[in-house]
Design a protein around this motif. Structure first.
Motif, PDB file in Angstrom:
ATOM      1  N   GLN A  12      71.154  43.477  34.912  1.00 34.29           N
ATOM      2  CA  GLN A  12      72.015  44.171  33.962  1.00 34.29           C
ATOM      3  C   GLN A  12      71.340  45.315  33.514  1.00 34.29           C
ATOM      4  N   VAL A  13      71.625  46.510  33.604  1.00 35.15           N
ATOM      5  CA  VAL A  13      70.685  47.627  32.873  1.00 35.15           C
ATOM      6  C   VAL A  13      70.974  47.787  31.650  1.00 35.15           C
ATOM      7  N   GLN A  14      69.941  47.853  30.865  1.00 39.82           N
ATOM      8  CA  GLN A  14      70.013  48.099  29.373  1.00 39.82           C
ATOM      9  C   GLN A  14      69.423  49.321  28.927  1.00 39.82           C
ATOM     10  N   LEU A  15      70.140  50.058  27.987  1.00 44.04           N
ATOM     11  CA  LEU A  15      69.625  51.532  27.648  1.00 44.04           C
ATOM     12  C   LEU A  15      69.596  51.669  26.172  1.00 44.04           C
ATOM     13  N   VAL A  16      68.553  51.917  25.733  1.00 44.85           N
ATOM     14  CA  VAL A  16      68.452  51.947  24.097  1.00 44.85           C
ATOM     15  C   VAL A  16      67.975  53.333  23.747  1.00 44.85           C
ATOM     16  N   GLU A  17      68.731  54.217  23.087  1.00 41.58           N
ATOM     17  CA  GLU A  17      68.141  55.433  22.710  1.00 41.58           C
ATOM     18  C   GLU A  17      67.834  55.581  21.535  1.00 41.58           C
ATOM     19  N   SER A  18      66.691  56.431  21.072  1.00 41.52           N
ATOM     20  CA  SER A  18      66.104  56.792  19.626  1.00 41.52           C
ATOM     21  C   SER A  18      66.006  58.439  19.657  1.00 41.52           C
ATOM     22  N   GLY A  19      65.824  58.718  18.399  1.00 43.84           N
ATOM     23  CA  GLY A  19      65.043  60.160  18.106  1.00 43.84           C
ATOM     24  C   GLY A  19      66.087  60.974  17.889  1.00 43.84           C
ATOM     25  N   GLY A  20      67.602  60.652  17.426  1.00 43.14           N
ATOM     26  CA  GLY A  20      68.460  61.665  16.884  1.00 43.14           C
ATOM     27  C   GLY A  20      67.962  61.954  15.402  1.00 43.14           C
ATOM     28  N   VAL A  68      64.652  51.989  29.181  1.00 41.92           N
ATOM     29  CA  VAL A  68      65.468  51.650  30.186  1.00 41.92           C
ATOM     30  C   VAL A  68      64.861  50.132  30.677  1.00 41.92           C
ATOM     31  N   SER A  69      65.885  49.178  30.695  1.00 47.28           N
ATOM     32  CA  SER A  69      65.230  48.053  31.316  1.00 47.28           C
ATOM     33  C   SER A  69      66.353  47.556  32.225  1.00 47.28           C
ATOM     34  N   GLY A  70      66.187  46.476  33.057  1.00 50.60           N
ATOM     35  CA  GLY A  70      66.822  46.014  34.259  1.00 50.60           C
ATOM     36  C   GLY A  70      67.411  47.147  35.273  1.00 50.60           C
ATOM     37  N   ARG A  71      66.977  48.009  35.245  1.00 48.79           N
ATOM     38  CA  ARG A  71      67.202  49.165  36.252  1.00 48.79           C
ATOM     39  C   ARG A  71      67.012  48.756  37.736  1.00 48.79           C
ATOM     40  N   THR A  72      68.053  49.093  38.532  1.00 47.55           N
ATOM     41  CA  THR A  72      67.809  48.530  40.024  1.00 47.55           C
ATOM     42  C   THR A  72      67.760  50.021  40.923  1.00 47.55           C
ATOM     43  N   SER A  73      67.751  49.826  42.070  1.00 45.01           N
ATOM     44  CA  SER A  73      67.722  50.835  43.032  1.00 45.01           C
ATOM     45  C   SER A  73      69.181  51.540  43.046  1.00 45.01           C
ATOM     46  N   SER A  74      70.298  50.738  42.794  1.00 42.59           N
ATOM     47  CA  SER A  74      71.592  51.248  42.720  1.00 42.59           C
ATOM     48  C   SER A  74      71.945  52.115  41.482  1.00 42.59           C
ATOM     49  N   ASN A  75      70.886  52.134  40.541  1.00 41.86           N
ATOM     50  CA  ASN A  75      70.811  53.185  39.427  1.00 41.86           C
ATOM     51  C   ASN A  75      69.804  53.952  39.366  1.00 41.86           C
ATOM     52  N   THR A  91      60.782  55.089  30.037  1.00 44.77           N
ATOM     53  CA  THR A  91      61.768  55.749  29.212  1.00 44.77           C
ATOM     54  C   THR A  91      62.307  57.205  29.783  1.00 44.77           C
ATOM     55  N   VAL A  92      63.138  57.550  29.562  1.00 40.46           N
ATOM     56  CA  VAL A  92      63.573  59.051  29.598  1.00 40.46           C
ATOM     57  C   VAL A  92      63.620  59.821  28.414  1.00 40.46           C
ATOM     58  N   SER A  93      63.163  61.023  28.507  1.00 44.51           N
ATOM     59  CA  SER A  93      63.131  61.985  27.326  1.00 44.51           C
ATOM     60  C   SER A  93      64.025  62.984  27.565  1.00 44.51           C
ATOM     61  N   LEU A  94      64.663  63.561  26.629  1.00 46.54           N
ATOM     62  CA  LEU A  94      65.324  64.914  26.489  1.00 46.54           C
ATOM     63  C   LEU A  94      64.674  65.723  25.492  1.00 46.54           C
ATOM     64  N   GLN A  95      64.387  66.699  25.767  1.00 40.21           N
ATOM     65  CA  GLN A  95      63.670  67.558  24.785  1.00 40.21           C
ATOM     66  C   GLN A  95      64.702  68.807  24.894  1.00 40.21           C
ATOM     67  N   MET A  96      65.251  68.829  23.346  1.00 35.76           N
ATOM     68  CA  MET A  96      66.236  69.941  22.948  1.00 35.76           C
ATOM     69  C   MET A  96      65.348  70.858  22.170  1.00 35.76           C
ATOM     70  N   ASN A  97      65.406  72.117  22.897  1.00 32.14           N
ATOM     71  CA  ASN A  97      64.931  73.328  21.860  1.00 32.14           C
ATOM     72  C   ASN A  97      65.941  74.376  21.521  1.00 32.14           C
TER      73      ASN A  97
END
Length: 124
Positions: free
Chosen positions: A1-9, A24-31, A78-84
């Motif tokens: 099971q994929v689990q995604l936890v955001e932070s930084g808003g 990101v945790s539990g990610r598989t090749s299908s995701n 982790t995946v990061s989104l930098q917003m400028n």
């Protein structure tokens, strides 16, 4: 099971910057794509950007291209989104999501895995 936890808003003035992170945790090749969508009150959820985990290829929506960038850290999962150059119209709840391909990322109803979201508010 994929689990995604955001932070930084948070709250930022127009023209400012924020960085969001998705653990990101539990990610598989299908995701293989992990990315971000956002939803403002009264609006549909919309694609912002995603990254292909296997090779780091980024996909950025036209509406934020040139202002937002996306990256991944495979060591930290982790995946990061930098917003400028943030604008008041960027105000929304930002959700991390995982999917198999870009087409699915652009079709929120087809996405199975979501984080809880993090609020971004841009004041004018």
């Amino acid at each position: 099971q994929v689990q995604l936890v955001e932070s930084g808003g948070g709250l930022v003035q127009a023209g400012g910057s924020l960085s969001l992170s998705c653990e990101v945790s539990g990610r598989t090749s299908s995701n293989n794509l992990v990315g971000w969508l956002r939803q403002a009150p009264g609006h549909e959820r919309e694609f912002v950007g995603a990254i292909r985990w296997s090779d780091g290829s980024p996909f950025i929506a036209d509406l934020v291209k040139g202002r937002f960038t996306i990256s991944r850290d495979t060591a930290k999962n982790t995946v990061s989104l930098q917003m400028n150059s943030l604008k008041p119209e960027d105000t929304a709840r930002y959700y991390c999501a995982a999917a198999n391909d870009v087409a699915t990322m652009n079709a929120p109803k087809r996405i199975r895995f979501w984080g809880q979201g993090t609020q971004v508010t841009v004041s004018s």
